[in-house]
Design a protein around this motif. Structure first.
Motif, PDB file in Angstrom:
ATOM      1  N   LEU A 110      47.779  23.332  57.616  1.00 43.12           N
ATOM      2  CA  LEU A 110      47.200  22.536  56.919  1.00 43.12           C
ATOM      3  C   LEU A 110      46.745  23.113  55.654  1.00 43.12           C
ATOM      4  O   LEU A 110      45.751  24.110  55.650  1.00 43.12           O
ATOM      5  CB  LEU A 110      45.884  21.897  57.710  1.00 43.12           C
ATOM      6  CG  LEU A 110      45.105  20.417  57.126  1.00 43.12           C
ATOM      7  CD1 LEU A 110      46.219  19.425  56.979  1.00 43.12           C
ATOM      8  CD2 LEU A 110      44.172  20.054  57.833  1.00 43.12           C
ATOM      9  N   THR A 111      46.924  22.571  54.402  1.00 38.89           N
ATOM     10  CA  THR A 111      46.536  23.317  53.279  1.00 38.89           C
ATOM     11  C   THR A 111      45.078  22.662  52.893  1.00 38.89           C
ATOM     12  O   THR A 111      44.727  21.943  53.476  1.00 38.89           O
ATOM     13  CB  THR A 111      47.401  22.828  52.064  1.00 38.89           C
ATOM     14  OG1 THR A 111      47.218  21.297  51.786  1.00 38.89           O
ATOM     15  CG2 THR A 111      48.827  23.152  52.120  1.00 38.89           C
ATOM     16  N   ARG A 112      44.554  23.296  52.072  1.00 43.25           N
ATOM     17  CA  ARG A 112      43.032  22.635  51.517  1.00 43.25           C
ATOM     18  C   ARG A 112      43.138  21.621  50.937  1.00 43.25           C
ATOM     19  O   ARG A 112      44.255  21.320  50.168  1.00 43.25           O
ATOM     20  CB  ARG A 112      42.526  23.927  50.667  1.00 43.25           C
ATOM     21  CG  ARG A 112      42.147  25.316  51.688  1.00 43.25           C
ATOM     22  CD  ARG A 112      41.415  26.224  50.593  1.00 43.25           C
ATOM     23  NE  ARG A 112      41.392  27.741  51.163  1.00 43.25           N
ATOM     24  CZ  ARG A 112      40.659  28.396  50.699  1.00 43.25           C
ATOM     25  NH1 ARG A 112      40.169  28.500  49.286  1.00 43.25           N
ATOM     26  NH2 ARG A 112      40.463  29.609  51.331  1.00 43.25           N
ATOM     27  N   PRO A 113      42.337  20.744  51.057  1.00 44.19           N
ATOM     28  CA  PRO A 113      42.587  19.403  50.671  1.00 44.19           C
ATOM     29  C   PRO A 113      42.114  19.349  48.801  1.00 44.19           C
ATOM     30  O   PRO A 113      41.692  20.172  48.224  1.00 44.19           O
ATOM     31  CB  PRO A 113      41.202  18.601  51.173  1.00 44.19           C
ATOM     32  CG  PRO A 113      40.367  19.481  51.673  1.00 44.19           C
ATOM     33  CD  PRO A 113      41.005  20.794  51.792  1.00 44.19           C
ATOM     34  N   VAL A 114      42.921  18.422  48.251  1.00 46.48           N
ATOM     35  CA  VAL A 114      42.325  18.271  46.956  1.00 46.48           C
ATOM     36  C   VAL A 114      41.864  16.723  46.821  1.00 46.48           C
ATOM     37  O   VAL A 114      42.032  15.630  47.582  1.00 46.48           O
ATOM     38  CB  VAL A 114      43.817  17.968  45.898  1.00 46.48           C
ATOM     39  CG1 VAL A 114      44.398  19.330  45.869  1.00 46.48           C
ATOM     40  CG2 VAL A 114      44.929  17.023  46.258  1.00 46.48           C
ATOM     41  N   HIS A 115      40.733  16.628  45.984  1.00 49.04           N
ATOM     42  CA  HIS A 115      40.014  15.569  45.817  1.00 49.04           C
ATOM     43  C   HIS A 115      40.087  14.858  44.494  1.00 49.04           C
ATOM     44  O   HIS A 115      40.244  15.456  43.466  1.00 49.04           O
ATOM     45  CB  HIS A 115      38.527  15.729  46.058  1.00 49.04           C
ATOM     46  CG  HIS A 115      38.382  16.783  47.174  1.00 49.04           C
ATOM     47  ND1 HIS A 115      38.087  16.277  48.498  1.00 49.04           N
ATOM     48  CD2 HIS A 115      38.177  18.248  47.192  1.00 49.04           C
ATOM     49  CE1 HIS A 115      38.000  17.486  49.241  1.00 49.04           C
ATOM     50  NE2 HIS A 115      37.969  18.293  48.687  1.00 49.04           N
ATOM     51  N   GLY A 116      40.014  13.372  44.674  1.00 45.21           N
ATOM     52  CA  GLY A 116      40.067  12.802  43.290  1.00 45.21           C
ATOM     53  C   GLY A 116      40.097  11.235  43.528  1.00 45.21           C
ATOM     54  O   GLY A 116      39.984  10.765  44.447  1.00 45.21           O
ATOM     55  N   SER A 117      40.803  10.451  42.319  1.00 44.36           N
ATOM     56  CA  SER A 117      40.720   9.361  42.266  1.00 44.36           C
ATOM     57  C   SER A 117      41.771   8.763  41.403  1.00 44.36           C
ATOM     58  O   SER A 117      42.183   9.481  40.437  1.00 44.36           O
ATOM     59  CB  SER A 117      39.228   8.653  42.169  1.00 44.36           C
ATOM     60  OG  SER A 117      38.733   9.018  40.959  1.00 44.36           O
ATOM     61  N   PHE A 118      42.050   7.401  41.191  1.00 40.53           N
ATOM     62  CA  PHE A 118      42.809   6.626  40.263  1.00 40.53           C
ATOM     63  C   PHE A 118      41.899   6.144  39.097  1.00 40.53           C
ATOM     64  O   PHE A 118      40.716   5.792  39.506  1.00 40.53           O
ATOM     65  CB  PHE A 118      43.498   5.478  40.974  1.00 40.53           C
ATOM     66  CG  PHE A 118      45.031   5.880  41.604  1.00 40.53           C
ATOM     67  CD1 PHE A 118      46.213   5.924  41.056  1.00 40.53           C
ATOM     68  CD2 PHE A 118      44.647   6.541  43.019  1.00 40.53           C
ATOM     69  CE1 PHE A 118      47.177   6.335  41.879  1.00 40.53           C
ATOM     70  CE2 PHE A 118      45.834   6.882  43.688  1.00 40.53           C
ATOM     71  CZ  PHE A 118      46.893   6.860  43.131  1.00 40.53           C
ATOM     72  N   ARG A 119      42.593   6.259  38.046  1.00 44.75           N
ATOM     73  CA  ARG A 119      41.590   5.637  36.681  1.00 44.75           C
ATOM     74  C   ARG A 119      42.898   5.173  35.990  1.00 44.75           C
ATOM     75  O   ARG A 119      43.827   6.062  35.404  1.00 44.75           O
ATOM     76  CB  ARG A 119      40.827   6.801  35.968  1.00 44.75           C
ATOM     77  CG  ARG A 119      40.167   6.123  35.147  1.00 44.75           C
ATOM     78  CD  ARG A 119      39.058   6.841  34.665  1.00 44.75           C
ATOM     79  NE  ARG A 119      38.382   7.088  35.548  1.00 44.75           N
ATOM     80  CZ  ARG A 119      37.131   8.012  35.861  1.00 44.75           C
ATOM     81  NH1 ARG A 119      36.870   8.506  34.810  1.00 44.75           N
ATOM     82  NH2 ARG A 119      36.602   8.193  36.750  1.00 44.75           N
ATOM     83  N   ASN A 120      42.722   3.856  35.472  1.00 48.63           N
ATOM     84  CA  ASN A 120      44.211   3.423  34.424  1.00 48.63           C
ATOM     85  C   ASN A 120      45.367   3.708  35.089  1.00 48.63           C
ATOM     86  O   ASN A 120      46.158   3.764  34.402  1.00 48.63           O
ATOM     87  CB  ASN A 120      43.741   3.837  33.304  1.00 48.63           C
ATOM     88  CG  ASN A 120      42.381   3.459  32.738  1.00 48.63           C
ATOM     89  OD1 ASN A 120      41.977   2.429  32.797  1.00 48.63           O
ATOM     90  ND2 ASN A 120      41.905   4.738  31.848  1.00 48.63           N
ATOM     91  N   GLY A 121      45.520   3.574  36.560  1.00 51.83           N
ATOM     92  CA  GLY A 121      46.742   3.565  37.067  1.00 51.83           C
ATOM     93  C   GLY A 121      47.242   4.971  37.350  1.00 51.83           C
ATOM     94  O   GLY A 121      48.540   5.002  37.813  1.00 51.83           O
ATOM     95  N   ARG A 122      46.489   6.107  37.125  1.00 52.08           N
ATOM     96  CA  ARG A 122      46.826   7.429  37.215  1.00 52.08           C
ATOM     97  C   ARG A 122      46.028   8.098  38.123  1.00 52.08           C
ATOM     98  O   ARG A 122      44.519   7.920  38.061  1.00 52.08           O
ATOM     99  CB  ARG A 122      46.826   8.121  35.881  1.00 52.08           C
ATOM    100  CG  ARG A 122      47.075   9.646  35.884  1.00 52.08           C
ATOM    101  CD  ARG A 122      46.971  10.124  34.374  1.00 52.08           C
ATOM    102  NE  ARG A 122      46.913  11.649  34.146  1.00 52.08           N
ATOM    103  CZ  ARG A 122      48.167  12.057  34.345  1.00 52.08           C
ATOM    104  NH1 ARG A 122      49.059  11.642  34.047  1.00 52.08           N
ATOM    105  NH2 ARG A 122      47.803  13.656  33.950  1.00 52.08           N
ATOM    106  N   GLY A 123      46.471   8.695  39.222  1.00 50.50           N
ATOM    107  CA  GLY A 123      45.583   9.351  40.399  1.00 50.50           C
ATOM    108  C   GLY A 123      45.701  11.047  39.781  1.00 50.50           C
ATOM    109  O   GLY A 123      46.584  11.473  39.566  1.00 50.50           O
TER     110      GLY A 123
END
Length: 179
Positions: A110-123
């Motif tokens: 299992l790779t280390r996770p990446v974290h984030g979100s979508f803004r204006n249709g772009r994640g």
């Protein structure tokens, strides 16, 4: 390596219904279903090589945990073999961010996770990992999202994010809806 931190987006000042509609928990709902995946992978990332390998196959995306998470099953084949794995995406309601976790069948890791979100249709999703024993940063971007297609791009940085080398490009085209 310093801990990578990401600020959670500010909550809107409107009422609860507005917050629930825009909190990000449903940002991946568009992707539920079956997709044709065309993928290009850099054969030796961060080595100076520009040799790309092409793959084609499918991705199956389904909701799990009552829609608070989703599971992607990827299987693509190319001249150098098969890439097969699963990505578990979990939503963190306190941070209003997604955690993307990838497991490869090739090495059982299992790779280390990446974290984030979508803004204006772009994640945009960021994290830390190790490549050939060296600490790196990872950036994963989801863009050009429509009801029937999307683009996925992964890049690595070995200089703390000053420069990025793209090593994974995938285009998904919908071939079926969720069951």
């Amino acid at each position: 390596m310093a801990l990578l931190t990401l600020d959670a987006p500010a909550q809107p000042a409107q009422g609860t219904a507005r917050i629930a509609a825009s909190d990000g928990q449903h940002d991946f709902d568009w992707e539920i279903g079956t997709w044709k995946t065309d993928l290009r992978r850099l054969a030796r990332p961060l080595s100076g090589s520009q040799e790309w390998v092409e793959y084609s196959g499918t991705s199956l995306v389904r909701k799990v945990l009552d829609g608070r998470a989703n599971l992607v099953e990827l299987r693509v084949e190319g001249p150098t073999g098969t890439i097969e794995g699963a990505s578990l995406r979990l939503y963190n309601p306190q941070a209003k961010q997604w955690n993307l976790n990838y497991a490869s069948v090739r090495n059982g890791m299992l790779t280390r996770p990446v974290h984030g979100s979508f803004r204006n249709g772009r994640g945009e999703f960021y994290g830390e990992d190790v490549l050939d024993g060296k600490a790196i940063l990872v950036r994963f971007v989801i863009s050009q999202v429509t009801a029937d297609s999307a683009r996925f791009e992964q890049a690595y940085s070995e200089d703390g994010g000053r420069s990025w080398e793209t090593n994974w490009l995938a285009t998904d085209t919908r071939i079926g809806d969720a069951d």
